[in-house]
Design an enzyme around this catalytic site. Structure first.
Site, PDB file in Angstrom:
ATOM      1  N   LYS A 145     101.129  39.829  74.090  1.00  0.00           N
ATOM      2  CA  LYS A 145     101.308  38.480  73.536  1.00  0.00           C
ATOM      3  C   LYS A 145     101.233  38.522  72.006  1.00  0.00           C
ATOM      4  CE  LYS A 145      99.571  36.565  77.827  1.00  0.00           C
ATOM      5  NZ  LYS A 145      98.509  35.953  78.633  1.00  0.00           N
ATOM      6  N   GLN A 155      92.357  34.305  78.361  1.00  0.00           N
ATOM      7  CA  GLN A 155      92.911  35.252  79.329  1.00  0.00           C
ATOM      8  C   GLN A 155      92.028  35.310  80.576  1.00  0.00           C
ATOM      9  OE1 GLN A 155      95.860  36.701  78.908  1.00  0.00           O
ATOM     10  NE2 GLN A 155      95.794  37.911  80.780  1.00  0.00           N
ATOM     11  N   ASP A 204      99.069  27.579  78.255  1.00  0.00           N
ATOM     12  CA  ASP A 204      99.178  28.246  79.558  1.00  0.00           C
ATOM     13  C   ASP A 204      99.563  27.254  80.660  1.00  0.00           C
ATOM     14  OD1 ASP A 204      98.854  30.987  79.834  1.00  0.00           O
ATOM     15  OD2 ASP A 204      96.666  30.912  79.659  1.00  0.00           O
TER      16      ASP A 204
END
Ligand code: GUN
Length: 293
Positions: free
Chosen positions: A52, A96, A119
């Protein structure tokens, strides 16, 4: 048969994003800024987060990565989330997953401001998505929708079968493709481990989306002639044909299904490369305040 080339599509989208970001910066504006929080040493999670970070660099976006040790407390993670929620220079951020066991993942996700939840995991974004309101859509479903659009695949009135009901892939795909929009307006059946006659149902699909998490689960007997086949699975299996000693395969037995499908995503190089790009697109939307204006 047409190959849906996720790798090439992702590259193209990255170029489009890079052009837009460069124009913002050239005009003297601040560019988009994505932050990521990672707790612990899970190697796969570090690989994802590094990917990312690299993708942000490639398109000219700013990234800040908070790499925290395994023994970071839940309170400390919540404090960082609070800090990022309130940092006007950060457009969006992700935490994450998975988090270490002593941290309540739901509590952390719920503490992220929906406006910065690139997200698309916060219940407010999931709910808005289900209602057809502007929302951040999570990376894999967003990537699949983008592939369907860019390959001009007709979905209206089509019979879609989704195999797998996970919160981050199967369930949102079934909702998105049944919405009154394009891609959408399809008749969707969601199958899972308790579904009876799953193979026959799969064979009725004009568009088959496979997210079961089982290597080579779908073979040619489960696919209707000229179906569109989207494979979300990714599995590392031993191989004596490669230097590394392993290869990646999907939930679909590609070699056996290829002659039946009108369009098919390969593994690797299909859905996978689209996921990071989806996160970049969400970050760009966050920067432009497109979802929550
Ligand atoms: N772990 C595996 N995939 C993802 C993802 O898309 N987002 C986050 N936050 N964690 C993940």
């Amino acid at each position: 048969m047409n190959l849906i080339d996720g790798k090439a599509t992702a590259k193209q989208i990255k170029m489009e994003i890079a052009t837009e970001v460069a124009a913002m910066i050239d005009a003297g504006h601040e560019g988009p800024h994505l932050a990521a929080v990672i707790v612990g040493d899970d190697p796969a999670s570090h690989t994802y987060v590094n990917g990312k970070e690299k993708a942000c660099q490639e398109v000219g976006m700013t990234s800040s990565i908070y790499r925290l040790p395994e023994d970071t407390s839940e309170k400390e993670v919540l404090e960082i989330v609070d800090f990022l929620n309130n940092d006007d220079h950060v457009d969006g951020f992700i935490v994450q997953l998975p988090l270490p066991k002593h941290i309540d993942e739901n509590k952390v996700i719920m503490s992220i401001k929906p406006e910065k939840d690139v997200d698309g995991f916060h219940p407010v974004n999931v709910g808005r998505m289900a209602l057809g309101l502007p929302a951040y859509i999570s990376a894999t479903p967003f990537g699949i929708m983008e592939l369907i659009k860019r390959y001009n695949i007709e979905t209206e009135g089509k019979r879609v079968v989704v195999l797998g009901r996970s919160n981050i892939v199967g369930s949102p795909m079934s909702i998105l493709l049944s919405r009154k929009a394009y891609p959408g307006n399809a008749t969707v059946t969601l199958c899972h481990s308790r579904t009876k006659n799953l193979k026959q149902i799969a064979k009725s699909a004009d568009i088959l989306i496979v997210a079961m998490g089982q290597p080579h689960f779908v073979n040619e007997e489960m696919v209707k002639k000229n179906a569109v086949v989207i494979d979300v699975g990714i599995h590392r299996v031993a191989s004596d044909q490669t230097k590394s000693g392993f290869r990646l395969i999907g939930d679909v037995d590609f070699d056996r299904v290829i002659s039946k499908a009108s369009y098919i995503t390969p593994v690797p190089g299909g859905v996978g490369p689209m996921t990071i790009v989806s996160l970049l697109l969400n970050t760009l939307k966050a920067h432009k305040k497109e979802i929550y204006s």
